[in-house]
Design a protein around this motif. Sequence first.
Motif, PDB file in Angstrom:
ATOM      1  N   VAL A  50      42.692  45.655  32.772  1.00 43.49           N
ATOM      2  CA  VAL A  50      43.457  44.418  32.618  1.00 43.49           C
ATOM      3  C   VAL A  50      44.810  44.712  31.975  1.00 43.49           C
ATOM      4  O   VAL A  50      45.852  44.198  32.410  1.00 43.49           O
ATOM      5  CB  VAL A  50      42.667  43.390  31.784  1.00 43.49           C
ATOM      6  CG1 VAL A  50      43.533  42.178  31.454  1.00 43.49           C
ATOM      7  CG2 VAL A  50      41.422  42.943  32.543  1.00 43.49           C
ATOM      8  N   ALA A  51      44.812  45.565  30.961  1.00 43.46           N
ATOM      9  CA  ALA A  51      46.077  45.942  30.321  1.00 43.46           C
ATOM     10  C   ALA A  51      47.010  46.601  31.321  1.00 43.46           C
ATOM     11  O   ALA A  51      48.232  46.393  31.291  1.00 43.46           O
ATOM     12  CB  ALA A  51      45.815  46.872  29.144  1.00 43.46           C
TER      13      ALA A  51
ATOM     14  N   CYS B 276      37.047  45.051  33.756  1.00 41.46           N
ATOM     15  CA  CYS B 276      36.136  46.000  33.113  1.00 41.46           C
ATOM     16  C   CYS B 276      34.716  45.606  33.478  1.00 41.46           C
ATOM     17  O   CYS B 276      34.214  44.565  33.044  1.00 41.46           O
ATOM     18  CB  CYS B 276      36.330  46.000  31.601  1.00 41.46           C
ATOM     19  SG  CYS B 276      35.140  47.053  30.735  1.00 41.46           S
ATOM     20  N   ARG B 277      34.051  46.452  34.261  1.00 40.30           N
ATOM     21  CA  ARG B 277      32.692  46.142  34.723  1.00 40.30           C
ATOM     22  C   ARG B 277      31.692  46.147  33.564  1.00 40.30           C
ATOM     23  O   ARG B 277      30.696  45.412  33.586  1.00 40.30           O
ATOM     24  CB  ARG B 277      32.261  47.148  35.788  1.00 40.30           C
ATOM     25  CG  ARG B 277      33.016  47.057  37.111  1.00 40.30           C
ATOM     26  CD  ARG B 277      32.823  45.695  37.762  1.00 40.30           C
ATOM     27  NE  ARG B 277      33.883  44.762  37.443  1.00 40.30           N
ATOM     28  CZ  ARG B 277      33.718  43.448  37.374  1.00 40.30           C
ATOM     29  NH1 ARG B 277      32.515  42.912  37.523  1.00 40.30           N
ATOM     30  NH2 ARG B 277      34.739  42.669  37.108  1.00 40.30           N
ATOM     31  N   ALA B 278      31.934  46.972  32.555  1.00 41.30           N
ATOM     32  CA  ALA B 278      31.015  47.028  31.410  1.00 41.30           C
ATOM     33  C   ALA B 278      31.060  45.735  30.614  1.00 41.30           C
ATOM     34  O   ALA B 278      30.022  45.199  30.205  1.00 41.30           O
ATOM     35  CB  ALA B 278      31.364  48.216  30.516  1.00 41.30           C
TER      36      ALA B 278
ATOM     37  N   LEU C 120      28.856  42.432  38.671  1.00 40.16           N
ATOM     38  CA  LEU C 120      29.933  42.143  39.617  1.00 40.16           C
ATOM     39  C   LEU C 120      30.598  40.788  39.365  1.00 40.16           C
ATOM     40  O   LEU C 120      31.404  40.329  40.176  1.00 40.16           O
ATOM     41  CB  LEU C 120      29.394  42.212  41.053  1.00 40.16           C
ATOM     42  CG  LEU C 120      28.904  43.606  41.473  1.00 40.16           C
ATOM     43  CD1 LEU C 120      28.123  43.531  42.775  1.00 40.16           C
ATOM     44  CD2 LEU C 120      30.068  44.574  41.606  1.00 40.16           C
ATOM     45  N   VAL C 121      30.263  40.154  38.239  1.00 42.03           N
ATOM     46  CA  VAL C 121      30.925  38.895  37.886  1.00 42.03           C
ATOM     47  C   VAL C 121      32.335  39.193  37.375  1.00 42.03           C
ATOM     48  O   VAL C 121      32.692  40.338  37.117  1.00 42.03           O
ATOM     49  CB  VAL C 121      30.123  38.119  36.820  1.00 42.03           C
ATOM     50  CG1 VAL C 121      28.772  37.695  37.382  1.00 42.03           C
ATOM     51  CG2 VAL C 121      29.941  38.965  35.562  1.00 42.03           C
ATOM     52  N   GLU C 122      33.121  38.147  37.215  1.00 45.65           N
ATOM     53  CA  GLU C 122      34.495  38.354  36.769  1.00 45.65           C
ATOM     54  C   GLU C 122      34.555  38.826  35.329  1.00 45.65           C
ATOM     55  O   GLU C 122      33.649  38.571  34.531  1.00 45.65           O
ATOM     56  CB  GLU C 122      35.311  37.072  36.932  1.00 45.65           C
ATOM     57  CG  GLU C 122      34.908  35.934  36.015  1.00 45.65           C
ATOM     58  CD  GLU C 122      35.763  34.696  36.236  1.00 45.65           C
ATOM     59  OE1 GLU C 122      36.313  34.195  35.244  1.00 45.65           O
ATOM     60  OE2 GLU C 122      35.871  34.238  37.393  1.00 45.65           O
ATOM     61  N   ASP C 123      35.617  39.525  34.999  1.00 44.50           N
ATOM     62  CA  ASP C 123      35.878  39.964  33.632  1.00 44.50           C
ATOM     63  C   ASP C 123      36.207  38.726  32.801  1.00 44.50           C
ATOM     64  O   ASP C 123      37.197  38.043  33.059  1.00 44.50           O
ATOM     65  CB  ASP C 123      37.060  40.945  33.635  1.00 44.50           C
ATOM     66  CG  ASP C 123      37.353  41.557  32.277  1.00 44.50           C
ATOM     67  OD1 ASP C 123      37.143  40.881  31.258  1.00 44.50           O
ATOM     68  OD2 ASP C 123      37.799  42.718  32.243  1.00 44.50           O
ATOM     69  N   PRO C 124      35.399  38.411  31.779  1.00 38.27           N
ATOM     70  CA  PRO C 124      35.585  37.158  31.042  1.00 38.27           C
ATOM     71  C   PRO C 124      36.861  37.112  30.203  1.00 38.27           C
ATOM     72  O   PRO C 124      37.254  36.035  29.745  1.00 38.27           O
ATOM     73  CB  PRO C 124      34.345  37.096  30.150  1.00 38.27           C
ATOM     74  CG  PRO C 124      33.982  38.523  29.928  1.00 38.27           C
ATOM     75  CD  PRO C 124      34.268  39.198  31.235  1.00 38.27           C
ATOM     76  N   GLN C 125      37.499  38.239  29.988  1.00 36.55           N
ATOM     77  CA  GLN C 125      38.709  38.257  29.162  1.00 36.55           C
ATOM     78  C   GLN C 125      39.996  38.393  29.973  1.00 36.55           C
ATOM     79  O   GLN C 125      41.085  38.506  29.400  1.00 36.55           O
ATOM     80  CB  GLN C 125      38.648  39.395  28.133  1.00 36.55           C
ATOM     81  CG  GLN C 125      37.591  39.185  27.049  1.00 36.55           C
ATOM     82  CD  GLN C 125      37.501  40.371  26.123  1.00 36.55           C
ATOM     83  OE1 GLN C 125      37.118  41.463  26.539  1.00 36.55           O
ATOM     84  NE2 GLN C 125      37.845  40.181  24.862  1.00 36.55           N
TER      85      GLN C 125
ATOM     86  N   ILE D 190      45.260  37.650  33.445  1.00 38.71           N
ATOM     87  CA  ILE D 190      46.305  37.871  34.445  1.00 38.71           C
ATOM     88  C   ILE D 190      46.331  36.711  35.436  1.00 38.71           C
ATOM     89  O   ILE D 190      45.295  36.330  35.988  1.00 38.71           O
ATOM     90  CB  ILE D 190      46.081  39.195  35.204  1.00 38.71           C
ATOM     91  CG1 ILE D 190      46.057  40.372  34.217  1.00 38.71           C
ATOM     92  CG2 ILE D 190      47.155  39.402  36.264  1.00 38.71           C
ATOM     93  CD1 ILE D 190      47.334  40.595  33.455  1.00 38.71           C
ATOM     94  N   GLU D 191      47.502  36.185  35.646  1.00 37.53           N
ATOM     95  CA  GLU D 191      47.649  35.073  36.599  1.00 37.53           C
ATOM     96  C   GLU D 191      48.117  35.616  37.934  1.00 37.53           C
ATOM     97  O   GLU D 191      48.945  36.514  38.012  1.00 37.53           O
ATOM     98  CB  GLU D 191      48.653  34.060  36.049  1.00 37.53           C
ATOM     99  CG  GLU D 191      48.193  33.403  34.746  1.00 37.53           C
ATOM    100  CD  GLU D 191      49.214  32.438  34.198  1.00 37.53           C
ATOM    101  OE1 GLU D 191      50.286  32.298  34.827  1.00 37.53           O
ATOM    102  OE2 GLU D 191      48.933  31.830  33.154  1.00 37.53           O
TER     103      GLU D 191
END
Length: 348
Positions: free
Chosen positions: A232-233, A321-323, A338-343, A346-347
């Motif tokens: 994400v960074a 981040c999959r973890a 495989l769910v979305e990264d909760p943090q 990014i738009e």
Amino acid sequence: MTIQNSHEFFIQWHLTERCNLRCRHCYQTGERTDEMSLSGIKDVITETSDMLKDWAEAYGIAFSPSFSITGGEPFLRKDIFEILREISNRGFEIYLLSNGILIDNEKARTLSELGVKGVQVSIEGAEEIHESIRGKGSFSSSIKGVEHLLDAGIKVTLNTTLSEMNAGCFMDIVSLSASVGVQKLGFSRLVPSGRGFGMLNKMLDKGKLRGLYKEIFSLKTNGLEIVTGDPVASQMSSSNEGNKSVSFPTGGCAAGLSGLTILPDGTITPCRRLHIPIGNVKKDSIREVWITSDVLNSLRDRSKYKGKCGSCSRWNQCRGCRAIAYAYSQSKGKDDFLVEDPQCFIEE
């Protein structure tokens, strides 16, 4: 700032679950498991070397192979230097992840003689904050280990796990890194698994994470390189708009893309923080696991991703981040990597 997002092939090997610390946020449980023998470890190193040579010849790919050796605390293995020597003799670059406490001058010199490329030492903040997470007396002992490594000419990266506990003092860690004289400062996000499972409420929310990352990216740090493997960074500095037509991963999260993790008992997982067993080196071929694992193939398949990550135009460059996604889903009573990264902030 540099984003670590190369197309290398690495094995991160947790040689032991034993540790001389008991950190509050650790993604490992610390439960004792059987450790592989030295001969078994050497066999796996040989197998990995042969595999990459075969791939290079078959596909014309130039690999940059490496082993990242860690634990628990890797220096609790009495045969640590024999293991490192075998890895070096096979032509792999070597990196170590340690809390630094057990590294004295002699050990540091030996690491230098073995050609170790770098050592990552975990520091969570100034002394008070660090010790609130990692234990009393751990700060000065870790810094002494860092100094021994630097004296031996080894490149050192301090690494911080960002959470509500220390996000507000990241700039103090920057100052500390500069004053100690390390070459790099790394950061990652808290993964609420293992002992850290009970720290879900210490994860930074999207707004705080975005603000912190913006501050980090704006820093001017002469002589100190700030690095991260956080996908994400990486998107904050990406000039690419993304391409929804690209259906295969080219960067971002390393799981299923550029390496594997081996646990002390030989269990193979996609990532050091993604605790999903996909085989065991004692009985399974690494190359077969890499090619045939349903988990790895799902990680490479855009159509399997859900939520924001599944529809994102930057999927091939990031994938979240999959973890963190997996650990967060488990906290909600699910079991989905495989769910979305909760943090992700990014738009599109």
